[in-house]
Design a protein around this motif. Sequence first.
Motif, PDB file in Angstrom:
ATOM      1  N   GLN A  67      -0.114 -19.932 -56.572  1.00  0.00           N
ATOM      2  CA  GLN A  67       0.839 -20.956 -57.011  1.00  0.00           C
ATOM      3  C   GLN A  67       2.252 -20.494 -56.671  1.00  0.00           C
ATOM      4  O   GLN A  67       2.603 -19.342 -56.923  1.00  0.00           O
ATOM      5  CB  GLN A  67       0.739 -21.192 -58.520  1.00  0.00           C
ATOM      6  CG  GLN A  67      -0.506 -21.916 -58.985  1.00  0.00           C
ATOM      7  CD  GLN A  67      -0.547 -23.379 -58.591  1.00  0.00           C
ATOM      8  OE1 GLN A  67      -1.614 -23.942 -58.369  1.00  0.00           O
ATOM      9  NE2 GLN A  67       0.612 -24.024 -58.513  1.00  0.00           N
ATOM     10  N   GLN A  68       3.032 -21.395 -56.093  1.00  0.00           N
ATOM     11  CA  GLN A  68       4.431 -21.089 -55.824  1.00  0.00           C
ATOM     12  C   GLN A  68       5.267 -21.241 -57.091  1.00  0.00           C
ATOM     13  O   GLN A  68       4.876 -21.934 -58.030  1.00  0.00           O
ATOM     14  CB  GLN A  68       4.972 -22.014 -54.741  1.00  0.00           C
ATOM     15  CG  GLN A  68       4.265 -21.885 -53.413  1.00  0.00           C
ATOM     16  CD  GLN A  68       4.872 -22.775 -52.346  1.00  0.00           C
ATOM     17  OE1 GLN A  68       6.014 -23.220 -52.468  1.00  0.00           O
ATOM     18  NE2 GLN A  68       4.118 -23.046 -51.294  1.00  0.00           N
ATOM     19  N   ILE A  77       3.972 -25.650 -56.740  1.00  0.00           N
ATOM     20  CA  ILE A  77       3.110 -26.171 -55.671  1.00  0.00           C
ATOM     21  C   ILE A  77       1.982 -25.191 -55.373  1.00  0.00           C
ATOM     22  O   ILE A  77       2.191 -23.985 -55.260  1.00  0.00           O
ATOM     23  CB  ILE A  77       3.953 -26.449 -54.412  1.00  0.00           C
ATOM     24  CG1 ILE A  77       4.902 -27.634 -54.689  1.00  0.00           C
ATOM     25  CG2 ILE A  77       3.078 -26.748 -53.208  1.00  0.00           C
ATOM     26  CD1 ILE A  77       5.844 -27.953 -53.566  1.00  0.00           C
ATOM     27  N   TYR A  78       0.800 -25.731 -55.248  1.00  0.00           N
ATOM     28  CA  TYR A  78      -0.402 -24.951 -54.958  1.00  0.00           C
ATOM     29  C   TYR A  78      -0.332 -24.398 -53.537  1.00  0.00           C
ATOM     30  O   TYR A  78       0.065 -25.096 -52.604  1.00  0.00           O
ATOM     31  CB  TYR A  78      -1.619 -25.844 -55.127  1.00  0.00           C
ATOM     32  CG  TYR A  78      -2.954 -25.202 -54.859  1.00  0.00           C
ATOM     33  CD1 TYR A  78      -3.345 -24.041 -55.515  1.00  0.00           C
ATOM     34  CD2 TYR A  78      -3.841 -25.780 -53.957  1.00  0.00           C
ATOM     35  CE1 TYR A  78      -4.587 -23.468 -55.280  1.00  0.00           C
ATOM     36  CE2 TYR A  78      -5.089 -25.225 -53.719  1.00  0.00           C
ATOM     37  CZ  TYR A  78      -5.453 -24.061 -54.379  1.00  0.00           C
ATOM     38  OH  TYR A  78      -6.681 -23.498 -54.141  1.00  0.00           O
ATOM     39  N   ALA A  79      -0.731 -23.137 -53.374  1.00  0.00           N
ATOM     40  CA  ALA A  79      -0.633 -22.464 -52.076  1.00  0.00           C
ATOM     41  C   ALA A  79      -1.948 -21.769 -51.739  1.00  0.00           C
ATOM     42  O   ALA A  79      -2.103 -20.564 -51.948  1.00  0.00           O
ATOM     43  CB  ALA A  79       0.514 -21.458 -52.088  1.00  0.00           C
ATOM     44  N   PRO A  80      -2.934 -22.491 -51.221  1.00  0.00           N
ATOM     45  CA  PRO A  80      -4.210 -21.864 -50.866  1.00  0.00           C
ATOM     46  C   PRO A  80      -4.069 -20.922 -49.680  1.00  0.00           C
ATOM     47  O   PRO A  80      -3.274 -21.154 -48.770  1.00  0.00           O
ATOM     48  CB  PRO A  80      -5.099 -23.055 -50.520  1.00  0.00           C
ATOM     49  CG  PRO A  80      -4.151 -24.125 -50.093  1.00  0.00           C
ATOM     50  CD  PRO A  80      -2.914 -23.932 -50.904  1.00  0.00           C
ATOM     51  N   GLY A 101      -6.939 -32.798 -50.595  1.00  0.00           N
ATOM     52  CA  GLY A 101      -8.041 -32.168 -51.292  1.00  0.00           C
ATOM     53  C   GLY A 101      -8.728 -33.077 -52.291  1.00  0.00           C
ATOM     54  O   GLY A 101      -9.848 -32.796 -52.689  1.00  0.00           O
ATOM     55  N   GLN A 102      -8.079 -34.172 -52.705  1.00  0.00           N
ATOM     56  CA  GLN A 102      -8.687 -35.097 -53.661  1.00  0.00           C
ATOM     57  C   GLN A 102      -8.486 -36.525 -53.155  1.00  0.00           C
ATOM     58  O   GLN A 102      -7.412 -37.097 -53.292  1.00  0.00           O
ATOM     59  CB  GLN A 102      -8.064 -34.935 -55.055  1.00  0.00           C
ATOM     60  CG  GLN A 102      -8.264 -33.556 -55.656  1.00  0.00           C
ATOM     61  CD  GLN A 102      -7.586 -33.432 -57.008  1.00  0.00           C
ATOM     62  OE1 GLN A 102      -7.505 -34.401 -57.758  1.00  0.00           O
ATOM     63  NE2 GLN A 102      -7.094 -32.248 -57.317  1.00  0.00           N
ATOM     64  N   GLY A 112       6.431 -34.157 -52.361  1.00  0.00           N
ATOM     65  CA  GLY A 112       6.251 -33.309 -51.191  1.00  0.00           C
ATOM     66  C   GLY A 112       5.390 -32.092 -51.513  1.00  0.00           C
ATOM     67  O   GLY A 112       5.362 -31.611 -52.644  1.00  0.00           O
ATOM     68  N   THR A 113       4.671 -31.592 -50.507  1.00  0.00           N
ATOM     69  CA  THR A 113       3.817 -30.416 -50.696  1.00  0.00           C
ATOM     70  C   THR A 113       3.928 -29.499 -49.486  1.00  0.00           C
ATOM     71  O   THR A 113       4.481 -29.860 -48.447  1.00  0.00           O
ATOM     72  CB  THR A 113       2.343 -30.804 -50.883  1.00  0.00           C
ATOM     73  OG1 THR A 113       1.873 -31.436 -49.693  1.00  0.00           O
ATOM     74  CG2 THR A 113       2.149 -31.737 -52.063  1.00  0.00           C
TER      75      THR A 113
END
Length: 547
Positions: free
Chosen positions: A64-65, A76-79, A373-374, A467-468
């Motif tokens: 996670q950022q 923001i999620y950071a895979p 992703g969803q 934004g992502t």
Amino acid sequence: METFDYVIIGAGSAGSVLTNRLSEDRTTRVCVLEAGPSDWHPYIHLPAGFIKTFHMKSVNWAYQQEVGPYTGGRSIYAPRGKTLGGSSSINGHIYNRGQRQDFDTWAQLGNRGWGYPDVLPYFRRMEKRIGEGDDTYRGRDGNLTVTTMDWQDPLCEAFMAGAVSLGIPRNPDYNGQIQEGVSYCQRTIQNGRRVSAATAFLHPANRRPNVDVRTHAHVTGIIFEGKRAVGVRYNRGGKYGDPLEIRANKEVILSGGAYNSPQLLQLSGVGAPELLKTHGIEVVHALPGVGEGLQDHYAPRSVARVKNIRTINELRRGLSLWVEALKWATTRRGLLSLSPTMVYCFWHSGETTESSDLQLTFTPASYKEGVQGQLEDEPGMTVASWQQRPESRGYVRIRSADPFAPPIIQTNYLAEELDRRVVVAGMKLARRLLASEPLKPYYAYEDFPGPKVQSDDELLAAATERGTTTFHPGCTCRMGPADAPWSVVDDQLRVHGMEGLRVIDASIMPRMISANLNASTLMIADKASDMIRGKTPEAAAKLPEYA
């Protein structure tokens, strides 16, 4: 204690290439340490499986950022990939090199041998291009298979026709002479299966007797004797496993990626002294640039509702999904063979830009709350738009001295005014593309940002809200001259002031390129393998004048 010639930390994109090239010399012993498991999971090899591995913590660091100045209070999620092949085993399969100017800029910053004519031979050497392409720019005999999307979709065709109606030309090969125009995307998929760096490079190398690939091996520190790296410590079996040590006769090579490489350097005592002392870590070598300069592409995703045609949203559920699964099982085609992005578009944010500075992607699907992703239940189509060469920079820093704690990731998206202007320009172009004449039979209405959002300030607010990341982090162990205050490695990718230690992955990029990063990461590793072996570099390409 076991001893190898080279110890490579990370079996991701760069580590896989390095293992393959360095082990070609059968007298050289190579050990590769990967924190995650083997890449056995079926979702890794099924192209549409990315929608599952996106959140699958068994093969994903799932970082996670930190909340940024323009992320609307969101983390923001950071895979990132945590398996053999690294992020190339969970990403969207896209193959995109970038522009000639990207690499010429690297050379202009003082990095000898990294201009476009110098790196092009390595792109060609590793690539097995199937499809259109001028062989001046494309390779045909390499390990990595690159194909073009072959699913002819009416919405995609209408989108590309819409781009042409706005003056954006079709380009059969955006990895050729010029990155401009619109086309189906190029990807690392062959016969309906993912071609990861592990598939292309690591697994063939692992059949050699001089290669030792160890999974579930979380490296906790680099071992130094004075200023020389001589080995590593790692835990096999998680945080509570017994610590082990191995030695490197020649070099320790750090290929953990833009987040994990600076984190491990800092944990090992290489970095900004103030940061290290704060966490009680002895300073082995003061190098303030470690972890600084993080860049990524930030993308708002514009969504329109669709009528008169089925989209991926409907095809992925119920009986339709079973039909698609049967189609893939029997023909390796259909929905399950697709990438998350199907069409690429490169264009200009304004009339004064000399080369494309906007990258847009199209997919005949829409995602919940603008997050990949969803998938949503309603039919939709999405255009993601982003600035190719952002100015904003952030950092990656250790959170504590615990090697199992995730690092602090602060990307500082849109902190620079230029970035905000270009992102707004991208949203305006995305809106025009979705509302273009060829898409009108299928275009119901704009869902996001919505027709009430019109001014630049309103568009920026929408970008801030939804934004992502585009999953392209780099530039945290930047390559540059020793006297540059931000530099971490030299143009041979050796850590300044140290011996027997290199960083080879996307973190060494001195500045962001106008592309997804995987192709260039593979190129960096391939080029570095010749440096390590003392081989004469591939001859610089002789190219026609750039138009």
